[in-house]
Design a protein around this motif. Structure first.
Motif, PDB file in Angstrom:
ATOM      1  N   UNK A 359       0.847  -1.196   0.000  1.00 36.72           N
ATOM      2  CA  UNK A 359       0.000   0.000   0.000  1.00 36.72           C
ATOM      3  C   UNK A 359       0.878   1.240   0.000  1.00 36.72           C
ATOM      4  N   UNK A 360       0.259   2.384  -0.277  1.00 37.76           N
ATOM      5  CA  UNK A 360       0.989   3.652  -0.345  1.00 37.76           C
ATOM      6  C   UNK A 360       0.098   4.781   0.160  1.00 37.76           C
ATOM      7  N   UNK A 361       0.722   5.839   0.660  1.00 39.56           N
ATOM      8  CA  UNK A 361      -0.023   7.011   1.146  1.00 39.56           C
ATOM      9  C   UNK A 361       0.687   8.277   0.701  1.00 39.56           C
ATOM     10  N   UNK A 362      -0.097   9.342   0.458  1.00 41.08           N
ATOM     11  CA  UNK A 362       0.462  10.637   0.058  1.00 41.08           C
ATOM     12  C   UNK A 362      -0.271  11.760   0.771  1.00 41.08           C
ATOM     13  N   UNK A 363       0.503  12.729   1.259  1.00 42.33           N
ATOM     14  CA  UNK A 363      -0.065  13.926   1.876  1.00 42.33           C
ATOM     15  C   UNK A 363      -0.135  15.017   0.818  1.00 42.33           C
ATOM     16  N   UNK A 364      -1.332  15.495   0.539  1.00 40.14           N
ATOM     17  CA  UNK A 364      -1.550  16.516  -0.487  1.00 40.14           C
ATOM     18  C   UNK A 364      -1.261  17.912   0.070  1.00 40.14           C
ATOM     19  N   UNK A 365      -1.156  18.929  -0.795  1.00 35.92           N
ATOM     20  CA  UNK A 365      -0.818  20.279  -0.333  1.00 35.92           C
ATOM     21  C   UNK A 365      -1.743  20.831   0.745  1.00 35.92           C
ATOM     22  N   UNK A 366      -3.012  20.415   0.762  1.00 39.70           N
ATOM     23  CA  UNK A 366      -3.954  20.916   1.775  1.00 39.70           C
ATOM     24  C   UNK A 366      -3.929  20.110   3.069  1.00 39.70           C
ATOM     25  N   UNK A 367      -2.998  19.133   3.152  1.00 38.95           N
ATOM     26  CA  UNK A 367      -2.874  18.323   4.358  1.00 38.95           C
ATOM     27  C   UNK A 367      -3.671  17.036   4.325  1.00 38.95           C
ATOM     28  N   UNK A 368      -4.548  16.888   3.351  1.00 35.47           N
ATOM     29  CA  UNK A 368      -5.344  15.665   3.238  1.00 35.47           C
ATOM     30  C   UNK A 368      -4.458  14.510   2.789  1.00 35.47           C
ATOM     31  N   UNK A 369      -4.703  13.313   3.325  1.00 31.14           N
ATOM     32  CA  UNK A 369      -3.905  12.143   2.967  1.00 31.14           C
ATOM     33  C   UNK A 369      -4.764  11.158   2.181  1.00 31.14           C
ATOM     34  N   UNK A 370      -4.240  10.744   1.026  1.00 28.95           N
ATOM     35  CA  UNK A 370      -4.904   9.743   0.200  1.00 28.95           C
ATOM     36  C   UNK A 370      -4.037   8.489   0.168  1.00 28.95           C
ATOM     37  N   UNK A 371      -4.644   7.361  -0.151  1.00 32.01           N
ATOM     38  CA  UNK A 371      -3.924   6.091  -0.160  1.00 32.01           C
ATOM     39  C   UNK A 371      -4.157   5.347  -1.463  1.00 32.01           C
ATOM     40  N   UNK A 372      -3.362   4.309  -1.662  1.00 31.85           N
ATOM     41  CA  UNK A 372      -3.538   3.430  -2.810  1.00 31.85           C
ATOM     42  C   UNK A 372      -3.160   2.022  -2.404  1.00 31.85           C
ATOM     43  N   UNK A 373      -3.854   1.048  -2.942  1.00 31.65           N
ATOM     44  CA  UNK A 373      -3.551  -0.347  -2.609  1.00 31.65           C
ATOM     45  C   UNK A 373      -3.352  -1.155  -3.888  1.00 31.65           C
ATOM     46  N   UNK A 374      -2.679  -2.282  -3.746  1.00 34.48           N
ATOM     47  CA  UNK A 374      -2.438  -3.166  -4.880  1.00 34.48           C
ATOM     48  C   UNK A 374      -3.733  -3.872  -5.277  1.00 34.48           C
ATOM     49  N   UNK A 375      -3.971  -3.932  -6.569  1.00 35.55           N
ATOM     50  CA  UNK A 375      -5.143  -4.647  -7.092  1.00 35.55           C
ATOM     51  C   UNK A 375      -4.707  -5.503  -8.267  1.00 35.55           C
ATOM     52  N   UNK A 376      -5.666  -6.179  -8.881  1.00 37.85           N
ATOM     53  CA  UNK A 376      -5.343  -7.020 -10.040  1.00 37.85           C
ATOM     54  C   UNK A 376      -4.878  -6.183 -11.227  1.00 37.85           C
ATOM     55  N   UNK A 377      -5.282  -4.910 -11.261  1.00 38.78           N
ATOM     56  CA  UNK A 377      -4.970  -4.058 -12.406  1.00 38.78           C
ATOM     57  C   UNK A 377      -3.797  -3.122 -12.166  1.00 38.78           C
ATOM     58  N   UNK A 378      -3.662  -2.621 -10.934  1.00 39.49           N
ATOM     59  CA  UNK A 378      -2.685  -1.567 -10.644  1.00 39.49           C
ATOM     60  C   UNK A 378      -1.811  -1.915  -9.451  1.00 39.49           C
ATOM     61  N   UNK A 379      -0.545  -1.469  -9.516  1.00 45.47           N
ATOM     62  CA  UNK A 379       0.309  -1.497  -8.347  1.00 45.47           C
ATOM     63  C   UNK A 379      -0.128  -0.410  -7.385  1.00 45.47           C
TER      64      UNK A 379
END
Length: 493
Positions: A359-379
Motif C-alpha cells: 500500500x501507499x499514502x500521500x499527503x496533499x498540499x492541503x494536508x489531506x492524505x490519500x492512499x492506494x492499494x495493490x489490485x489485479x490491475x494496478x500497483x
C-alpha cells in the motif's frame, strides 16, 4: 497550498552582490570553490521551501559577464567509473552534462582539470575525447605529503608541477561532479601560479550547508548531516572564528580540520593569510534569506526521516551500511522526531496490514492524505497517483479515469509480448494510459491537469518500489520514502 520559508529572489540578489564584494577584496581574480549542486539542488529546495533547485545557477547568471567555469574531475574517479547515484551516470559523463548545461544557459566553461593524475589510461582517453570536442584540458598531479607537507606543496615539485590553468575573467568558479574531486587543491594551485605571475588572486568557498549563521543543532543543519551520513561529515562550532571574533558560527569537520594547513599555505604564497577562520572563507548568504524558520524546521525534519529511509533502503539493497543508519537515528533523536513524525508512514503501513498487500499514502498540499492499494490491475503506487489526482480535481471516487477494459489489453501486451511477469500497471504506464484517455474524456484531462500540484507532496510506500516507479515520483517532484522491504522474497530483484 505549500508554505514558503525562503525568499529566493532576495537570495539571488544578496548572494551575487556578496560575491562581487569578495572579488573586489582581492583585486584581480577570485577563485570560488563551488560545493554542492549548481542547478539541481533538490536537497536545498526540500529543506528551504521556496529555494528553487536552480537558484545558485540563476544567481550566477547575474555574474555571467564576469565569470568562467572550471570543472574538476579526479583521475581515479574516471578510472573506476564512479557513479553519481542521484542521476545514475558516471562522473566523466556528468562532466559532459555540466558543460552542456552551463553552455545552454550562456555561461562560459573555460576548461576541465583532471586531478590526482598518475598516468591513468582512462583519464588519457577522456582527455583526448574532450580535446576532440574543442575543450581545453589541464592535468594536476598527486603531490606527496598533501596537505600537510606545506613546504613541499608550495614548491616547484608541488603545485609548481601542475599545469597552469589559463583564465580570462575575474571570477573563476571551480566546480565538480561530486565530492573528492580536488576543487580546493585546484584553487590553491592556481593561487601559487598566479602569485608567481604577480597576479593578485584570492580564494573563497561557497558551500550551501551547513548554514554558518544557524544554530549547530538547527534541523536544517541536522538535515545536512543526514544527507552526508555516508561521508562522515559532522557539523561543529568553528573554534577559529569563536577565538578570533567571539562569535559562534557553524562549519563542518573537514573545513575546520584543514584550516591550519590552508592558513599555512596562504602564508607561504602571500606572506600572510587573508582569513582568520573557515567561516571567513565562505560567502554563503542562504541563512540571511530564511523568512519563516518554522516552515524550514518542519521541512528539514521531513528530510531527516526521508534520508533515514533512504539509508535503510540502501542497506536492504546491500549498497549502504548499518553505521549510516545509526548515525541518522542519532540525528532524529537530536531533532526530537521519529519516523512516525512523517504522517504518511503510519497510514501506509496500516493500509498494507489491513489489506495484507502493498500500500501507499500521500499527503496533499492541503494536508489531506490519500492512499492506494495493490489490485489485479494496478500497483499500489500507480493507484495512489490516480487517487491523488482524482482528489485534487474533485472527481468522484466511483468514476473510472481509466476503464478496466482499457487496462486489460496493456496487461496482455506486457505479459504475452514483452515478457513481464507482473501484469499490474506501473506509474509510468498508468500516466501514459491516463494521457490517452484524456483525448476523449474530460475527467481524465482534468485529472491530468492536477499532476503539477503533486510537486513537494510527501509519499510513503510499504515496500521498496521498482526503479521505474521511483523515477516517476522523482520526475513529478514527490518526496518519496519506502519501507526497506521487498514485495517478494527473491535472490535477484
Amino acid at each position: 497550498m505549500a508554505k514558503t520559508g525562503f525568499n529566493n529572489e532576495q537570495y539571488r540578489t544578496l548572494q551575487s552582490q556578496h560575491i562581487r564584494d569578495r572579488i573586489n577584496q582581492f583585486g584581480d581574480k577570485l577563485y570560488l570553490e563551488f560545493g554542492g549542486k549548481l542547478f539541481d539542488d533538490y536537497h536545498a529546495s526540500r529543506v528551504l521551501p521556496g529555494f528553487a533547485p536552480d537558484s545558485k545557477l540563476q544567481m550566477l547568471m547575474q555574474l555571467a559577464d564576469q565569470s568562467e567555469i572550471v570543472i574538476v574531475i579526479n583521475a581515479a574517479d574516471i578510472e573506476k567509473n564512479k557513479i553519481r547515484y542521484d542521476l545514475g551516470i558516471t562522473y566523466d559523463v556528468d562532466v559532459l552534462r555540466l558543460i552542456q548545461s552551463f553552455r545552454d544557459k550562456g555561461l562560459y566553461v573555460g576548461s576541465v582539470v583532471i586531478t590526482q593524475y598518475t598516468g591513468q589510461s582512462a583519464a588519457d582517453i577522456f582527455k583526448a575525447k574532450l580535446e576532440h570536442m574543442g575543450i581545453t584540458v589541464y592535468r594536476h598531479y598527486r603531490i606527496d605529503g598533501y596537505p600537510n607537507n606545506v613546504a613541499h606543496i608550495i614548491s616547484e615539485e608541488g603545485f609548481g608541477k601542475n599545469d597552469y590553468i589559463e583564465t580570462s575573467r575575474p571570477l573563476v568558479i571551480v566546480t565538480a561532479p561530486g565530492p573528492g574531486s580536488g576543487k580546493m587543491a585546484t584553487c590553491l594551485s592556481q593561487l601559487y601560479h598566479e602569485n608567481k605571475r604577480n597576479i593578485k588572486a584570492g580564494y573563497a568557498k561557497f558551500e550551501t550547508f551547513p548554514i554558518w549563521n544557524l544554530p549547530l543543532k538547527h534541523p536544517v543543519n541536522l538535515a545536512y548531516e543526514a544527507a552526508t551520513a555516508d561521508l562522515n561529515d559532522v557539523n561543529m562550532i568553528d573554534p577559529f572564528h569563536l577565538e578570533a571574533y567571539g562569535e559562534t558560527t557553524v562549519n563542518y569537520n573537514r573545513d575546520v580540520e584543514i584550516f591550519p594547513v590552508l592558513n599555512a599555505i596562504f602564508e607561504g604564497i602571500y606572506g600572510n593569510s587573508p582569513y582568520k577562520s573557515p567561516t571567513d572563507m565562505g560567502v554563503n548568504m542562504v541563512g540571511n534569506c530564511i523568512v519563516d524558520d518554522e516552515v524550514c524546521q518542519e521541512a528539514s525534519k521531513q528530510e531527516i526521516i526521508r534520508r533515514y529511509y533512504h539509508a535503510l533502503n540502501r542497506m536492504a539493497k546491500e549498497s549502504g551500511s548499518e553505521e549510516e543508519v545509526r548515525k541518522i537515528e542519532i540525528l532524529m533523536k537530536q531533532a526530537k522526531i521519529s519516523p512516525d513524525f512523517r504522517k504518511v508512514v503510519g497510514i501506509a503501513k496500516e493500509k498494507a496490514a489491513a489489506n495484507q498487500s502493498p500500500a501507499a499514502a500521500m499527503e496533499l498540499p492541503n494536508g489531506r492524505i490519500v492512499t492506494g492499494k495493490t489490485s489485479a490491475l494496478l500497483g499500489s503506487s500507480a493507484a495512489l497517483l490516480l487517487n491523488a489526482v482524482k482528489t485534487l480535481g474533485d472527481i468522484p471516487d466511483d468514476i473510472h479515469l481509466i476503464a478496466p477494459s482499457f487496462i486489460e489489453p496493456i496487461q496482455k501486451l506486457k505479459i504475452n509480448y514483452l515478457g513481464s511477469k507482473n501484469p499490474r500497471l506501473h506509474t509510468d504506464e498508468v500516466l501514459i494510459a491516463l494521457s490517452m484517455c484524456a483525448a476523449t474524456d474530460t475527467n481524465a484531462q482534468k485529472a491530468l491537469d492536477q499532476l503539477s500540484k503533486l510537486k513537494g507532496c510527501q509519499a510513503h510506500t510499504s515496500v521498496i518500489l521498482s526503479r521505474v516507479d521511483i523515477s516517476s515520483f522523482q520526475k513529478l517532484g514527490v518526496d518519496l520514502t519506502s519501507e526497506p522491504i521487498y514485495e517478494h522474497a527473491k535472490v535477484y530483484h
